[in-house]
Structure formats: structure tokens, C-alpha cells
Design an enzyme around this catalytic site. Sequence first.
Site, short mmCIF file in Angstrom:
data_model
loop_
_atom_site.label_atom_id
_atom_site.label_comp_id
_atom_site.label_asym_id
_atom_site.label_seq_id
_atom_site.Cartn_x
_atom_site.Cartn_y
_atom_site.Cartn_z
CG ASP A 55 -52.31 17.10 -9.47
OD1 ASP A 55 -52.31 18.17 -10.11
OD2 ASP A 55 -52.02 16.00 -9.98
CE LYS A 57 -52.41 17.41 -13.69
NZ LYS A 57 -52.99 16.51 -12.64
O1 3DU Z 1 -50.11 7.22 -13.26
P1 3DU Z 1 -50.22 7.13 -11.75
O2 3DU Z 1 -51.33 6.24 -11.28
O3 3DU Z 1 -48.91 6.80 -11.11
O4 3DU Z 1 -50.65 8.59 -11.20
C1 3DU Z 1 -50.04 9.77 -11.62
C2 3DU Z 1 -50.71 10.95 -10.96
O5 3DU Z 1 -50.06 12.16 -11.36
C3 3DU Z 1 -52.17 11.16 -11.31
O6 3DU Z 1 -52.80 11.77 -10.19
C4 3DU Z 1 -52.14 12.11 -12.47
O7 3DU Z 1 -53.33 12.87 -12.59
C5 3DU Z 1 -50.97 13.01 -12.08
N1 3DU Z 1 -50.27 13.63 -13.20
C6 3DU Z 1 -49.77 12.90 -14.23
O8 3DU Z 1 -49.91 11.67 -14.25
C7 3DU Z 1 -49.08 13.55 -15.27
C8 3DU Z 1 -48.88 14.88 -15.25
O9 3DU Z 1 -48.19 15.46 -16.22
C9 3DU Z 1 -49.38 15.61 -14.18
C10 3DU Z 1 -50.06 14.95 -13.18
#
Ligand code: 3DU
EC number: 4.1.1.23
Length: 212
Positions: A55, A57
Amino acid sequence: MLILALDVLERDVALDVARKCGEYVDFIKVNYPLVLSAGIDVVSELSEIRPVIADFKIADIPYTASLIADIAFRHGVRAVIAHGFAGSDMLRAVRDVADRHGGEVYAVTELSSQGGREFMTRHTLEIVDVAKEVGCDGLIAPATRPERIAEIKKRAENLRVICPGVGAQGGRLEDVLKAGADGIIVGRTIYQSEDPARTAREIRERIDGLMK
Ligand code: 3DU
């Protein structure tokens, strides 16, 4: 599909959580926090446990984007995530690199955060169209806004739609799957829990139950 977002900072912790949760998740997603602190080689190590989605991005000129994607694939990742807003030339460049490695490309539509609404939402469906034209394998859509997932999924046709934002960001697994998501990305809810393996297993069971 369950994707573990492994945003921990230490190599040993990353490998430990990945090994414990590996049997319950389909992919491990790595992001800058881990790679910038532990080094890119951790990606190769994780790839031996589960297929990895990088990821990064990617959002740059096509040349630089190609270099980034190539480094990721050379370290064994299955897929890279690129920003759709960077445009079709960049997505095409990343697609070409992925094809050389037999890998996949996911395009971000709109971020799951509040900020994702400020600029991105206006162009989300155009990004979906460009991702289809370029031949991306899937899209990243916000689990925090199930109504947007439904719209994106409808436009996406046969592209997979996977959604971060379940749990820590407030998105609900049931709503996300009901909206048509093909998979969810879960980070903190798993790796910050007392027993990451048990949490991953519970989420897996909920997904399997709902997707039957
Ligand atoms: O919020 P969490 O800890 O479940 O992680 C979500 C992951 O997905 C994190 O790596 C973040 O950078 C990524 N992400 C988003 O949260 C939202 C997006 O739109 C794209 C990527």
C-alpha cells in the site's frame, strides 16, 4: 476476503503478528510505517507467510511510479496500491510493471477519512472508469461510507472492491459487505488486540458467515 493491515513499526512484531494471523487472512497489506522503519526486506519475509499487498499509494509521474512499483514487485509482493487521482498515464505505467511481474494493481478511489470527501469524492466515479480502462484488478473504497461502496461497486463491474476503515475508523463489517464489498482491510482492531490471532479468526468467521 480479509486483508490484514500491518502498520506496526518493528520487523519482529510484524512477522510475529503475521505468523499468528496468517491462516485467517488472505493477504497482508504493508504500508510506509512498517517499510520506512523496518526496511523493505521485511516485505519479502512477509511474502513467505501470506501474499502481500504494498500500500504505497503510488501518486507520481509515470517514471517514478514505475520505479516504486518495480521495487515492490521485486520484493515479492502480489499487488500494489496506486492513487487513482494521479491519472491514467500513471496507472498505465504501474499496470505495465505489474504485468511484467505477473502482479496486480488496485486503485484508490476516495480515502475513508473525512478529508477523502473534500476533493476525491467528486471524482470517484471517474477514477473507477479510468481504473477499468487501464485494466486495474481492483479498487480501494471507504468502509466508513457504505453508500459510497455500493455506488463504486455498481460502476466497478468486475473489478474487486476492497475496503479499509472497518473497526478503528468506525466502519461496520456487516454494512460493508452488504454494500457489495469483496473484501475488508483491518489493521488496528487485529494487531492492537490482546490476542491478534483470535481476533483475526473471529473476523474471518463473521465474513465467512455473511458471504455464504
Ligand atoms: O484503520 P486500520 O488500523 O484498520 O488500518 C487501515 C489501513 O488501510 C491503514 O494502513 C491505512 O493507511 C489504509 N487505508 C485507509 O485506512 C483508508 C484508505 O482510504 C486507504 C488506505
